[in-house]
Scaffold this motif. Structure first.
Motif, mmCIF file in Angstrom:
data_model
loop_
_atom_site.group_PDB
_atom_site.id
_atom_site.type_symbol
_atom_site.label_atom_id
_atom_site.label_comp_id
_atom_site.label_asym_id
_atom_site.label_seq_id
_atom_site.Cartn_x
_atom_site.Cartn_y
_atom_site.Cartn_z
ATOM 1 N N VAL A 97 -25.983 -96.445 -4.709
ATOM 2 C CA VAL A 97 -24.831 -95.854 -5.393
ATOM 3 C C VAL A 97 -23.650 -96.803 -5.238
ATOM 4 N N THR A 98 -23.027 -97.160 -6.380
ATOM 5 C CA THR A 98 -21.871 -98.062 -6.343
ATOM 6 C C THR A 98 -20.554 -97.319 -6.541
ATOM 7 N N SER A 99 -20.598 -96.157 -7.208
ATOM 8 C CA SER A 99 -19.367 -95.373 -7.363
ATOM 9 C C SER A 99 -19.694 -93.934 -7.713
ATOM 10 N N MET A 100 -18.744 -93.054 -7.421
ATOM 11 C CA MET A 100 -18.840 -91.657 -7.797
ATOM 12 C C MET A 100 -17.451 -91.217 -8.228
ATOM 13 N N THR A 101 -17.318 -90.770 -9.484
ATOM 14 C CA THR A 101 -16.011 -90.332 -9.973
ATOM 15 C C THR A 101 -16.157 -89.009 -10.713
ATOM 16 N N PRO A 102 -15.179 -88.115 -10.560
ATOM 17 C CA PRO A 102 -14.030 -88.216 -9.665
ATOM 18 C C PRO A 102 -14.432 -87.917 -8.226
ATOM 19 N N THR A 112 -17.414 -82.524 -14.150
ATOM 20 C CA THR A 112 -18.500 -83.468 -14.402
ATOM 21 C C THR A 112 -18.305 -84.685 -13.514
ATOM 22 N N VAL A 113 -19.281 -84.955 -12.690
ATOM 23 C CA VAL A 113 -19.243 -86.083 -11.763
ATOM 24 C C VAL A 113 -20.213 -87.140 -12.261
ATOM 25 N N GLU A 114 -19.748 -88.380 -12.322
ATOM 26 C CA GLU A 114 -20.627 -89.486 -12.704
ATOM 27 C C GLU A 114 -20.922 -90.335 -11.477
ATOM 28 N N ILE A 115 -22.202 -90.526 -11.221
ATOM 29 C CA ILE A 115 -22.661 -91.353 -10.107
ATOM 30 C C ILE A 115 -23.260 -92.603 -10.733
ATOM 31 N N ALA A 116 -22.665 -93.754 -10.425
ATOM 32 C CA ALA A 116 -23.147 -95.022 -10.977
ATOM 33 C C ALA A 116 -23.826 -95.817 -9.872
ATOM 34 N N ALA A 138 -29.333 -83.253 -13.192
ATOM 35 C CA ALA A 138 -28.534 -84.420 -13.571
ATOM 36 C C ALA A 138 -28.958 -84.905 -14.949
ATOM 37 N N ARG A 139 -27.987 -85.326 -15.747
ATOM 38 C CA ARG A 139 -28.276 -86.047 -16.991
ATOM 39 C C ARG A 139 -28.317 -87.521 -16.625
ATOM 40 N N VAL A 140 -29.254 -88.229 -17.190
ATOM 41 C CA VAL A 140 -29.423 -89.641 -16.869
ATOM 42 C C VAL A 140 -29.054 -90.462 -18.097
ATOM 43 N N SER A 141 -28.240 -91.511 -17.900
ATOM 44 C CA SER A 141 -27.874 -92.389 -19.015
ATOM 45 C C SER A 141 -29.108 -93.141 -19.487
ATOM 46 N N LEU A 142 -29.066 -93.651 -20.708
ATOM 47 C CA LEU A 142 -30.204 -94.394 -21.253
ATOM 48 C C LEU A 142 -30.575 -95.586 -20.387
ATOM 49 N N SER A 143 -29.573 -96.223 -19.787
ATOM 50 C CA SER A 143 -29.844 -97.387 -18.940
ATOM 51 C C SER A 143 -30.410 -96.983 -17.583
ATOM 52 N N GLY A 144 -30.279 -95.687 -17.230
ATOM 53 C CA GLY A 144 -30.735 -95.232 -15.921
ATOM 54 C C GLY A 144 -29.779 -95.594 -14.807
ATOM 55 N N SER A 145 -28.598 -96.124 -15.155
ATOM 56 C CA SER A 145 -27.662 -96.572 -14.118
ATOM 57 C C SER A 145 -26.534 -95.585 -13.856
ATOM 58 N N VAL A 146 -26.480 -94.467 -14.616
ATOM 59 C CA VAL A 146 -25.444 -93.456 -14.398
ATOM 60 C C VAL A 146 -26.071 -92.068 -14.462
ATOM 61 N N LEU A 147 -25.784 -91.253 -13.441
ATOM 62 C CA LEU A 147 -26.195 -89.858 -13.424
ATOM 63 C C LEU A 147 -24.947 -89.016 -13.606
#
Length: 176
Positions: A97-102, A112-116, A138-147
């Motif tokens: 995990v590189t970031s979590m916002t907010p 809505t929290v985005e975990i990158a 969790a919804r997963v981005s197409l790239s799989g790099s953001v939840l």
């Protein structure tokens, strides 16, 4: 000899440690029972029944190419048998995990929290976020790099300060 039918999960991180349940027939309750991931011996192998064993995936290393490798089993420590359908286990990058916002959200929930991160998931994998032992899909981005996860309501028993806003401590897990 054993016949291998299926395994779960079918993927895990390159740093190893994934407990894989292998289903089949004729597994022997023997100290020689062992699994092999490609050419690498399992960290541990444990007999559950004549139709089920558990094998802990060994470390593969981050520099190795991510690929599906064949899983094989031996009852006698010498003769490894693979499935006729070639059961494979896929090593994937260790999630980071590189970031979590907010970082903060309403105690009423609905934030809505985005975990990158790196290697969070792959296609065909279901993920959940864990907010203080409450699991949400969790919804997963197409790239799989953001939840993306929507926070649940915070327990009414929390202190007044906590009810104004709450720090969003979250973890996630994905299952193939």
């Amino acid at each position: 000899s054993s016949d291998l039918l299926s395994l779960f999960p079918s993927s895990g991180p390159v740093d190893g440690g994934t407990t894989v349940r292998v289903y089949g027939t004729h597994f022997a309750d023997s100290s020689s029972l062992s699994c092999r991931f490609g050419s690498l011996e399992a960290e541990t192998s444990r007999w559950i029944s004549s139709t089920s064993i558990e094998c802990v995936s060994p470390e593969r290393g981050n520099n190795d190419e991510m690929s599906e490798i064949e899983l094989s089993v031996t009852n006698n420590g010498a003769d490894f048998v693979a499935s006729s359908e070639s059961l494979t286990f896929k090593y994937v990058l260790t999630p980071e995990v590189t970031s979590m916002t907010p970082q903060f959200g309403s105690v009423a929930g609905g934030t809505t929290v985005e975990i990158a991160g790196i290697g969070l998931t792959t296609v065909g994998v279901e993920c959940v976020c864990n907010f203080q032992n409450v699991l949400v899909n969790a919804r997963v981005s197409l790239s799989g790099s953001v939840l993306s996860c929507v926070t649940p309501k915070v327990d009414e028993e929390s202190s007044l300060e906590d009810r104004k806003s709450t720090r969003l401590n979250s973890s996630h897990r994905c299952i193939s």
